[in-house]
Scaffold this active site. Structure first.
Site, PDB file in Angstrom:
ATOM      1  N   ASN A   7      -1.678  91.321  94.015  1.00  0.00           N
ATOM      2  CA  ASN A   7      -2.132  92.276  93.009  1.00  0.00           C
ATOM      3  C   ASN A   7      -2.983  93.302  93.759  1.00  0.00           C
ATOM      4  O   ASN A   7      -4.153  93.053  94.040  1.00  0.00           O
ATOM      5  CB  ASN A   7      -2.948  91.515  91.957  1.00  0.00           C
ATOM      6  CG  ASN A   7      -3.487  92.420  90.874  1.00  0.00           C
ATOM      7  OD1 ASN A   7      -3.302  93.632  90.909  1.00  0.00           O
ATOM      8  ND2 ASN A   7      -4.159  91.830  89.893  1.00  0.00           N
ATOM      9  N   ARG A  91       2.251  92.271  91.217  1.00  0.00           N
ATOM     10  CA  ARG A  91       1.847  92.723  89.893  1.00  0.00           C
ATOM     11  C   ARG A  91       1.871  94.246  89.928  1.00  0.00           C
ATOM     12  O   ARG A  91       1.151  94.866  90.701  1.00  0.00           O
ATOM     13  CB  ARG A  91       0.444  92.232  89.565  1.00  0.00           C
ATOM     14  CG  ARG A  91       0.023  92.713  88.215  1.00  0.00           C
ATOM     15  CD  ARG A  91      -1.379  92.367  87.877  1.00  0.00           C
ATOM     16  NE  ARG A  91      -1.624  92.792  86.513  1.00  0.00           N
ATOM     17  CZ  ARG A  91      -2.777  92.640  85.902  1.00  0.00           C
ATOM     18  NH1 ARG A  91      -3.766  92.052  86.519  1.00  0.00           N
ATOM     19  NH2 ARG A  91      -2.926  93.055  84.661  1.00  0.00           N
ATOM     20  N   HIS A 180      -1.004  94.313  79.982  1.00  0.00           N
ATOM     21  CA  HIS A 180      -1.220  92.856  79.879  1.00  0.00           C
ATOM     22  C   HIS A 180       0.047  92.131  79.402  1.00  0.00           C
ATOM     23  O   HIS A 180      -0.044  91.051  78.814  1.00  0.00           O
ATOM     24  CB  HIS A 180      -2.334  92.517  78.858  1.00  0.00           C
ATOM     25  CG  HIS A 180      -3.715  92.890  79.283  1.00  0.00           C
ATOM     26  ND1 HIS A 180      -4.631  93.412  78.406  1.00  0.00           N
ATOM     27  CD2 HIS A 180      -4.336  92.802  80.478  1.00  0.00           C
ATOM     28  CE1 HIS A 180      -5.772  93.641  79.042  1.00  0.00           C
ATOM     29  NE2 HIS A 180      -5.619  93.279  80.303  1.00  0.00           N
ATOM     30  N   ARG A 241     -14.657 100.060  78.850  1.00  0.00           N
ATOM     31  CA  ARG A 241     -13.776 101.071  78.238  1.00  0.00           C
ATOM     32  C   ARG A 241     -14.041 101.168  76.740  1.00  0.00           C
ATOM     33  O   ARG A 241     -14.289 100.153  76.088  1.00  0.00           O
ATOM     34  CB  ARG A 241     -12.304 100.711  78.458  1.00  0.00           C
ATOM     35  CG  ARG A 241     -11.851 100.795  79.874  1.00  0.00           C
ATOM     36  CD  ARG A 241     -10.327 100.707  79.935  1.00  0.00           C
ATOM     37  NE  ARG A 241      -9.883 100.412  81.285  1.00  0.00           N
ATOM     38  CZ  ARG A 241      -9.235  99.309  81.633  1.00  0.00           C
ATOM     39  NH1 ARG A 241      -8.920  98.388  80.728  1.00  0.00           N
ATOM     40  NH2 ARG A 241      -8.885  99.114  82.884  1.00  0.00           N
ATOM     41  N   GLU A 385      -1.541  84.700  84.524  1.00  0.00           N
ATOM     42  CA  GLU A 385      -0.654  85.813  84.869  1.00  0.00           C
ATOM     43  C   GLU A 385      -0.016  85.632  86.242  1.00  0.00           C
ATOM     44  O   GLU A 385       1.146  85.974  86.438  1.00  0.00           O
ATOM     45  CB  GLU A 385      -1.445  87.130  84.821  1.00  0.00           C
ATOM     46  CG  GLU A 385      -1.786  87.519  83.386  1.00  0.00           C
ATOM     47  CD  GLU A 385      -2.811  88.631  83.290  1.00  0.00           C
ATOM     48  OE1 GLU A 385      -4.004  88.342  83.485  1.00  0.00           O
ATOM     49  OE2 GLU A 385      -2.427  89.775  83.032  1.00  0.00           O
TER      50      GLU A 385
END
Ligand code: ADP
Length: 404
Positions: A7, A91, A180, A241, A385
């Site tokens: 990733n 990813r 996601h 965020r 994940e």
């Protein structure tokens, strides 16, 4: 087969090496501060052996070389030779409308990922650096890309379009994509496995509540709506965020504060959310501690956070004509009983009978937290994940091998 999952971010590389046969993680870690002062590699081996190695890591390729060296090192390593690595799974953040699923990375698909860079200028170029580096270092090893966006490619147009001039969609691909995806896909399927119900006949709402957070409506096995949009800023309130904000407020802020596009971007991505409201931290544990001590802004930020998730649950139930299963996952969803309880409070009218006792104290464990007779099942399913990326990589490599 052993699969390396990468990733790659702009200055970091997270990695895990899986032994596919056992599903176990042989080693995992992170290379940080690439190209900056004080770069280092932190590795944890399956047996708990931990090491932090400092060194000058100028770019992604040197970072990957460094971690591969560690994986085969005599003292700290987990494999004898790099030939044991059967495939690499990446990813990848943005697959635009091009990628409806994971893909084998060859010249054509790599070009496809490059073409999506405009949609995720901070993320895709960093992801690509990892792909180029692996091509140089282990050219014989197949590489697979698993996208955050592809699970949501099943959203209908009336759900993914913004009510902006249609030409902007045509010109720049301005629409909602969602992120996601690997997490929403994995936890929704896993929930159905646990409950022993057919995935393709359920209406599921998955709440991925981590530093980044999104919520997805999955009807008959397909994502039909999700809270993140063109970028990960839209939707729920997150660590730093903002989530949903009136676009008119943003143009006003730009005018009043005399800031440009890039400062506004930083404001929305880095200085907003739980950090922006509470003024304390983006970390939910720290905000919860401050709220317990009576800090008013921490209390307000928690109420706003929980209310936003509840509102989305209501709207997604409406979008699907009802809901059968609600799943909590991500650092907060898995570990914060209080947030789960407040989010589900007063939803009895929807058929949710929340089981406070079953929810109490549960952290990071697959658990049903609704009562036995609840019409809607509420569950905790820890996400994984990296494992999804590893298993997708295995499936695609096996398909490729069969074709040849
Ligand atoms: P990322 O999106 O970076 O993968 P995670 O899924 O690990 O993030 O989630 C991180 C968030 O989970 C942080 O806000 C952290 O405070 C929160 N978290 C972790 N453990 C707990 C806990 N016991 N109670 C409340 N929040 C928690």
């Amino acid at each position: 087969m052993k699969i390396l999952v990468l990733n790659c971010g702009s200055s970091s590389i997270k990695y895990q090496l899986f032994d596919i046969a056992s599903g176990g993680v042989l080693a995992k870690g992170i290379v940080e501060k690439i190209g900056l002062k004080g770069s280092f590699l932190k590795n944890e081996r399956f047996d708990g052996d931990k090491v932090k190695l400092e060194g000058e890591i100028l770019d992604h390729q040197s970072g990957i070389e460094y971690l591969l060296g560690l994986l085969i090192s005599e003292k700290r390593g987990v494999i004898k030779s790099l030939t044991e690595i059967g495939a690499v799974g990446h990813r990848l953040v943005h697959g635009g409308e091009t990628f409806q699923g994971s893909c084998y990375l060859d010249e054509v698909t790599i070009k496809g990922v490059e073409d999506c860079s405009d949609l995720a200028p901070l993320h895709n170029p960093a992801n690509l650096k990892g792909i180029y580096a692996m091509k140089n270092l282990l050219p014989e090893v197949p590489q697979v890309g698993v996208f955050d966006t592809s699970f949501h490619q099943t959203m209908p147009d009336y759900s993914f379009m913004y009510a902006l001039p249609y030409s902007l969609y045509k010109k720049y691909g301005i629409r909602r994509y969602g992120f996601h995806g690997t997490s929403h896909s994995y936890v929704s399927k896993r929930a159905c496995e646990i409950l022993n119900v057919p995935y393709d006949k359920m209406r599921i709402i998955t709440c991925h509540l981590g530093n980044g957070a999104s919520i997805t409506a999955i009807k008959n096995g397909k994502s039909v709506d999700t809270s993140m949009g063109l970028t990960p800023v839209e939707g729920l309130i997150m660590g730093t965020r903002s989530g949903d904000v009136d676009a008119g407020a943003l143009t006003l802020i730009m005018e009043k504060e005399e800031i440009d596009y890039s400062s506004l971007n930083t404001l929305l991505n880095k200085h907003s959310g739980m950090l922006g409201i509470s003024g304390i931290s983006s970390d939910m544990r720290e905000v919860e501690t401050a709220a317990a001590e009576g800090d008013e802004r921490a209390i307000l930020s928690l109420k706003m956070y929980q209310y936003r998730v509840k509102k989305y649950i209501g709207s997604y139930a409406a979008a699907m004509g009802g809901v059968d299963i609600i799943v909590f996952t991500g650092g907060i969803g898995e570990n914060s009983p209080d947030d789960r309880e407040k989010i589900c409070e007063n939803l009895e009218f929807m058929g949710i009978a929340f089981d406070k006792k079953a929810n109490e104290g549960i952290r990071g464990k697959e658990t049903v937290i609704s009562t036995g007779d609840s019409k809607v099942k509420v569950m905790i399913v820890p996400t994984n994940e990296e494992w999804v990326i590893a298993s997708e990589t295995r499936d695609i490599v096996e398909q490729m091998n069969k074709k040849q």
